[in-house]
Scaffold this active site. Structure first.
Site, PDB file in Angstrom:
ATOM      1  N   TYR A 171      26.720   1.452  16.671  1.00  0.00           N
ATOM      2  CA  TYR A 171      28.012   2.106  16.438  1.00  0.00           C
ATOM      3  C   TYR A 171      29.035   1.738  17.510  1.00  0.00           C
ATOM      4  O   TYR A 171      30.231   1.923  17.318  1.00  0.00           O
ATOM      5  CB  TYR A 171      27.865   3.627  16.402  1.00  0.00           C
ATOM      6  CG  TYR A 171      27.007   4.168  15.289  1.00  0.00           C
ATOM      7  CD1 TYR A 171      26.666   3.387  14.182  1.00  0.00           C
ATOM      8  CD2 TYR A 171      26.523   5.473  15.335  1.00  0.00           C
ATOM      9  CE1 TYR A 171      25.870   3.888  13.166  1.00  0.00           C
ATOM     10  CE2 TYR A 171      25.728   5.989  14.314  1.00  0.00           C
ATOM     11  CZ  TYR A 171      25.404   5.194  13.241  1.00  0.00           C
ATOM     12  OH  TYR A 171      24.613   5.700  12.241  1.00  0.00           O
ATOM     13  N   HIS A 185      16.797   1.173  13.819  1.00  0.00           N
ATOM     14  CA  HIS A 185      17.930   1.333  12.912  1.00  0.00           C
ATOM     15  C   HIS A 185      17.779   0.540  11.615  1.00  0.00           C
ATOM     16  O   HIS A 185      18.057   1.055  10.525  1.00  0.00           O
ATOM     17  CB  HIS A 185      19.217   0.901  13.628  1.00  0.00           C
ATOM     18  CG  HIS A 185      20.457   1.500  13.053  1.00  0.00           C
ATOM     19  ND1 HIS A 185      21.639   1.590  13.759  1.00  0.00           N
ATOM     20  CD2 HIS A 185      20.729   2.035  11.843  1.00  0.00           C
ATOM     21  CE1 HIS A 185      22.564   2.179  13.020  1.00  0.00           C
ATOM     22  NE2 HIS A 185      22.041   2.440  11.839  1.00  0.00           N
TER      23      HIS A 185
END
Length: 306
Positions: free
Chosen positions: A70, A127
């Site tokens: 992110y 992830h």
């Protein structure tokens, strides 16, 4: 399955939790994950999340979901530090991105912890399985070592298919506690085999993108069901209810934590208020699932459909 049964029993018998404390769902390692999480991806991806995180915490959200990918772990850490909330009262997640050449998984987590200004995370996830093709087993063993070291209290995965989970389970001493996935009515049918597999191994699914039917695929077959359920809830509860809250209740019925985000404080308050709303009826849950099964729409990680 055991975790879902325990959650439903807890939710049914401790109604004060709806207003006095965040709902929590048990994990297979004995820990608990707060049902409502505030994410720093999507709308906040690559942006300064500090103020949004402070607002979320000030309004009662204690589960904060970040990721190396992110690009804003520093501002997530700033938001946590400036909130004044004791670390022991927060549940913080981050996720492993691609491991740079010459680095270890541990190196990346240590760097994340520095950015987050924390000594540990409550949950550390892989992830994307496609970022570690051929290496998932060795990466998972590194995760297990990080849990032993105390740098991550719980460990899990994200965007994993059945075949990815099977690969990790072949070598796992610790079964992943969580698989965070895109989950909403329009992927319900496609995700059902995965959820059944996870139940067999007591792996909790957590949902991101749960509001997709009303923000990314408006006009689908779920819309009239959401409207009708919203009207029923407003009548029974005497409170204003949104269609987004109905989707949250659909997730809650399944014991699936909701990871969501917003830059608007009124929306954050709405998410928090969902915890105090009554359950959907079994018929309402089924109606939403059936309507969602008429359409397939995945907003993220479309490679999962290949």
């Amino acid at each position: 399955m055991a975790a879902l049964v325990a959650f439903r029993r807890l939710f049914a018998t401790t109604t004060h939790l709806r207003t006095m404390a965040p709902l929590r769902i048990p994990l297979n390692d004995g820990k608990h994950i707060p049902w409502l999480g505030f994410g720093t991806g999507t709308a906040l991806f690559g942006k300064d999340a500090a103020n949004s995180v402070r607002v979320a915490i000030a309004n009662g959200i204690i589960h904060l979901d970040g990721a190396q990918l992110y690009g804003n772990e520093e501002s997530l850490g700033e938001g946590i530090a400036s909130s004044g909330k004791p670390r022991s009262e927060l549940f913080v997640t981050t996720k492993l991105g691609k491991v740079p050449e010459g680095k270890t998984v541990r190196d990346t987590l240590v760097e994340s912890l520095k950015k987050l200004r924390l000594d540990y995370v409550d949950l550390f996830l892989i992830h994307m399985p496609i970022h570690h093709e051929g290496k998932l087993k060795s990466v998972w063993k590194e995760f297990e070592e990080l849990q032993k070291e105390g740098l991550a209290k719980s460990i899990g995965v994200s965007n994993f298919r059945i075949k990815d989970l099977e690969e990790v389970l072949e070598v796992a001493t610790v079964v992943p506690a969580v698989n965070q996935i895109e989950y909403h009515p329009y992927v319900y049918k496609a995700t059902k085999p995965l959820l059944n597999f996870q139940k067999k191994h007591n792996i909790v699914a957590t949902s991101y993108g749960g509001l997709t039917p009303i923000v990314r695929h408006k006009g689908g077959p779920v819309d009239p069901i959401l409207t009708s359920v919203r009207e029923r809830l407003e009548k029974d509860s005497g409170k204003k209810v949104s269609e987004g809250q109905v989707l949250g209740l659909w997730l809650r019925n399944q014991g699936i934590p909701e990871i969501t985000t917003s830059s608007k404080e009124e929306r954050v308050k709405e998410y928090v208020a969902t915890q105090g709303l009554p359950d959907l009826t079994p018929e309402e849950v089924e109606a939403i699932s059936e309507a969602g099964s008429k359409v397939h729409h995945r907003a993220f990680c479309t490679w999962l459909d290949d």
